[in-house]
Structure formats: C-alpha cells, structure tokens
Design a protein around this motif. Structure first.
Motif, short mmCIF file in Angstrom:
data_model
loop_
_atom_site.label_atom_id
_atom_site.label_comp_id
_atom_site.label_asym_id
_atom_site.label_seq_id
_atom_site.Cartn_x
_atom_site.Cartn_y
_atom_site.Cartn_z
N LEU A 148 0.85 -1.19 0.00
CA LEU A 148 0.00 0.00 0.00
C LEU A 148 0.88 1.24 0.00
N VAL A 149 0.66 2.12 -0.97
CA VAL A 149 1.36 3.40 -1.00
C VAL A 149 0.31 4.51 -0.94
N HIS A 150 0.48 5.40 -0.01
CA HIS A 150 -0.41 6.56 0.08
C HIS A 150 0.04 7.63 -0.91
N GLY A 151 -0.92 8.46 -1.35
CA GLY A 151 -0.59 9.52 -2.30
C GLY A 151 -0.10 8.96 -3.62
N GLY A 152 -0.85 8.04 -4.18
CA GLY A 152 -0.40 7.31 -5.37
C GLY A 152 -0.17 8.16 -6.60
#
Length: 327
Positions: A148-152
C-alpha cells in the motif's frame, strides 16, 4: 571576478513568493565531485519544506533548493574517473538544483536511460532513490506481497506503483479524486482507494492486510496504517504531511510482529547514497531503458517561474512530477 550563473534562491522563509531569481558564482567541483550544466531540475516536497524554513540543508550543502537535476557534465574534480565532460547525466543533489550549474558527488550521478530525454531524466533521482531505499531495501517488499502506498498520484506514488508492480507485488494505493485513482490504476495498481469515499483500513483488511505500507502522511494515518498491516507487516515512514506525532498501542507491534521504520534521504552519508545509486543502476535502470517503467510528467515551468511550480505542487492537483526548465 568569478563567472556567475542564474539561480533561484529563498529570500526569506515563507510561501512560494519568497523564491526569487538571483545571480551566484559558479561553484567548482571538489575531490570526487562533478559540476553539471543543468538542463532541468525536479521540484519536490522537500524543496517546499526548505522554502518554508522547516528543512535545513545539511552542513556544507548549497542553501539553494533543488535535490535532483539532469544535464551534462561541465567539469570534473580530482579523483573522478567514471565521467567525462559532456556526458549526459541525472543526479541526486545535496541542494542547489535551482541553478544553471550545480556540484554533486560523482557517485550520485547516473546515466540518462536509453530512449529518455533530459526532461524525463530530471524526474528520476529523488523519487527513485527514495522509493528504492525505503520500499525495497528497508521495507523488504517481495513479489506476491501486498503493498500500500499513500498519495499514489504524487511523484513518489507513481514511482512506487510502477516499481512494485513490475517486480511482482500486489499494489494498492490511496488518492484524493477519481481522476487520480484512474491514473494509479493505469500505472499498475490493483486497487486505487479514493480516501474521500472509502477507508483504506477496511479495504486492506479485507485483502488480508498490507505486507508493506509506504506513508508520507503521518498524523492520524500512523495508527490506521498499523491496523491495515498484515501480521509481520512493515510500515515505512518517509514524511509527515499531517505531523510526526501520534498515539499508538505498541502492544500490537509485539503481538503481530510488526516493524516500523523510515528514513530521510538528504541527511544520509555520501557513501550511503552512492550505494543506493549503484543498486538502482544494476536493478532499476534496465527497466527504465526498456520502457517497462517511466516517470509520470505533470507540468513544466521555467526557472524564473519556480514560485508557480511550488504553487502547483502545494495545490496537490498534480499527477506525477513537476520540473523546472533551466538550460
């Protein structure tokens, strides 16, 4: 009198309007350094933090903003054998990228990948050094794991999505609009979560939890990230847009064998950065040369309009990287 160059300097800590055109003496490379005639400079969040007075450059670094650039080698210092004057490069910088010329350690330079122009190459160093060192070296992401990466849709996010996807991970991401979510899906994300409409914790728990989370939000996200992790999961923190403080229950780390880590790139030693560069050249540059991954470009501004570039970045409307055309 020393020859001078055009630069953009921070006149005083503040908003984008404090970025002012100026003239500075052209720097000379020291031992193990090169001077680059800058074609393009990347614009990144740390530049804005430095402009606001919240991210001071390390000792000995230029006070000018700019942590990555592309261009051609203009001069080489003593002890440099891997580069020659005229070579096209992109480079991680300790600072000083918002200028016509910049000095950096030669070991922090990388060749422009085959088939890529200097504008694209300027977008590589800061994000690829950051993502590679944090997601793969510190976070240990492996093929088949849930990431999971935030601010994709950010420069970091678009880089992380592509790298994780091409190396076999299952990629999930958050973004703040349907347009941004669509862009993330096009880059290889399995699921893009509009955080205005859905809770990423619920989505990831339904999938069994994230094995690795890359977060730059901090604040309230820290405790939520821990909830979204799978057992033996790793939370990697690289920034704190919502602040660095949170109340969390550390018993969860023990009971579920979680790992919390993180790093900032700029203060690391020259040797540490050189090792990241070598790893990138071996494992990631071939992917760029074959077109399997590529930087996502948002908008270009001239050097004299650096303030407009910062305004664009801080609006969070951009998708991908913003660059300054210097040369």
């Amino acid at each position: 009198m020393s020859e001078q160059m055009r630069v953009v300097e921070i006149s005083t800590p503040g908003g984008p309007d404090v970025l002012k055109p100026a003239l500075r003496d052209i720097p000379e490379p020291g031992h193990g350094e090169v001077r680059i005639q800058v074609a393009y400079a990347g614009v990144n969040r740390p530049d804005a933090l430095q402009r606001a007075g919240l991210y001071n450059p390390p000792k000995g670094a230029s006070d000018l903003p700019g942590l990555e650039a592309s261009g051609t080698i203009a001069a080489i210092g003593d002890g440099v054998t891997d580069w020659a004057v005229g070579d096209p490069v992109c480079a991680l910088l300790p600072g000083g990228g918002y200028a016509e010329q910049v000095v950096t350690p030669a070991a922090h330079c990388l060749p422009v990948p085959d088939g890529m122009d200097l504008k694209q190459a300027a977008c590589l160093p800061e994000t690829f050094f950051t993502v590679w060192s944090n997601v793969f070296q510190r976070g240990g992401l492996k093929a088949g794991e849930r990431f999971l990466v935030h601010g994709g849709s950010s420069g970091i996010g678009t880089t992380a999505i592509q790298l994780a996807n091409v190396l076999g991970a299952r990629v999930f991401t958050t973004a703040g609009s349907d347009e941004k979510c669509a862009a993330c899906l096009a880059l290889g994300a399995e699921q893009a979560i509009n955080y205005r409409d859905a809770d990423f914790v619920d989505v990831l728990r339904e999938q069994g939890g994230a094995d690795v989370i890359l977060d730059m939000v901090g604040g309230s996200y820290i405790a939520r990230n821990i909830k979204a992790l799978a057992d033996d999961g790793r939370l990697v923190q690289i920034a704190f847009l919502q602040g660095p403080k949170a109340e969390i229950n550390f018993a969860h780390l023990m009971m579920r064998r979680l790992t919390m880590t993180g790093s900032t790139l700029r203060p690391q030693s020259d040797l540490a950065k050189a090792r990241i560069a070598a790893d990138l050249y071996e494992k990631v540059w071939p992917l760029l040369a074959t077109g399997r991954i590529a930087p996502v470009m948002d908008q270009e501004f001239t050097l004299d309009h650096a303030a407009d570039a910062h305004t664009r970045m801080e609006s969070s409307q951009h998708i991908g990287k913003i660059v300054l055309k210097v040369g």
